[in-house]
Design an enzyme around this catalytic site. Structure first.
Site, short mmCIF file in Angstrom:
data_model
loop_
_atom_site.label_atom_id
_atom_site.label_comp_id
_atom_site.label_asym_id
_atom_site.label_seq_id
_atom_site.Cartn_x
_atom_site.Cartn_y
_atom_site.Cartn_z
N HIS A 53 -15.48 -6.50 -16.21
CA HIS A 53 -16.83 -5.85 -16.66
C HIS A 53 -17.59 -7.23 -17.16
CE1 HIS A 53 -19.89 -3.69 -18.88
NE2 HIS A 53 -19.54 -2.58 -18.08
N LYS A 92 -16.90 2.63 -23.03
CA LYS A 92 -17.06 1.50 -24.00
C LYS A 92 -16.60 1.56 -25.41
CE LYS A 92 -20.71 -0.10 -20.98
NZ LYS A 92 -22.31 -0.68 -20.77
N GLU A 127 -22.17 -3.91 -10.53
CA GLU A 127 -22.98 -3.79 -11.78
C GLU A 127 -23.98 -4.63 -12.09
OE1 GLU A 127 -21.39 -0.27 -14.66
OE2 GLU A 127 -20.08 -2.36 -14.87
N ASN A 138 -17.33 5.19 -18.41
CA ASN A 138 -16.70 3.88 -19.13
C ASN A 138 -17.56 4.23 -20.68
OD1 ASN A 138 -15.90 1.67 -20.39
ND2 ASN A 138 -17.35 0.09 -19.32
#
Length: 247
Positions: free
Chosen positions: A95, A12, A165, A10
């Protein structure tokens, strides 16, 4: 139950044309574990570049978010159809940064998950607790509450990867130990099995939160840790080491 090892990157809101090209070229030039499925998720402007530049059959691309409706007057959003149009196979949903910064509820994440799956995108579904929730002993309560709205809407989990996560570990350098991750993943799988039956054994549950080239190998023998969702380290050469951490 044998489950294909899965490593997601990821990126981001990081990267440029030059740096994304460099990351893809590094993956193309590296010997990657052929038994590991790899998914990279650059920012939206670079998805097509990444997709067209990748030469590894085991590597695909993902969007970092998608909307729960089709094309239309939704400024700033991206549709499932648009992600598929540029070659994305996956999308990351739920997320913690979307949950906190963008105030996305578990119910809306469930709606987006169902819409993505119904329209042909596989989903990396993120769950995880904050440090205060961890200290209060509420980790399992939190992840169950995040899963419940999705469980209510999704019957077929074959195209879902769950990414545990813990929020306190994301970008902090404070990764959960392999033993702690295994225990929580085991509990998540047991909860899923109670709710969705035997297909829970096939659902991949991956870990995210300060994973790097040095600590990724410590998870190697953990039966319920089916891979990683990697943040900052996915931008660096050590991402290859993480991909190959089971070799």
């Amino acid at each position: 139950m044998s489950r294909t090892f899965f490593v997601g990157g990821n990126f981001k809101m990081n990267g440029s044309l030059e740096s994304i090209k460099a990351i893809v070229e590094r993956l193309n030039a590296s010997e990657l574990d052929p038994k590991t499925e790899v998914v990279i998720s650059p920012p939206f402007p670079y998805l097509l570049l990444a997709k067209e530049s990748l030469k590894k059959p085991t590597v695909s691309v993902a969007g970092q978010n998608s909307f729960d409706k089709g094309d239309g007057a939704f400024t700033g959003e991206v549709s499932v159809a648009q992600l598929k149009d540029v070659g994305a196979k996956w999308v990351i949903l739920g997320h913690s940064e979307r949950r906190t910064i963008n105030k996305e509820s578990s119910e809306w994440i469930a709606d987006k998950t169902k819409y993505a799956l119904d329209n042909g995108l596989d989903v990396i579904l993120c769950i995880g607790e904050t440090i205060d929730e961890k200290k209060a002993g509420k980790t399992l309560d939190v992840v169950r509450s995040q899963l419940d709205p999705v469980i209510a809407k999704i019957k077929d989990w074959s195209n879902v990867v769950i990414a545990y996560e813990p929020v306190w570990a994301i970008g902090t350098g404070l990764a959960a130990t392999a033993e702690d991750a295994q225990q929580i993943h085991h509990e998540i799988r047991a909860y899923l099995k109670d709710k969705i039956g035997a297909q829970a054994d096939k659902v991949r549950i991956i870990y995210g939160g300060s994973v790097n080239g040095k600590n990724s190998g410590t998870f190697k023998d953990k039966s319920d840790v089916d891979g990683f969702l990697v943040g900052g380290a996915s931008l660096k050469p050590e991402f290859v080491d993480i991909i190959n951490s089971r070799l």
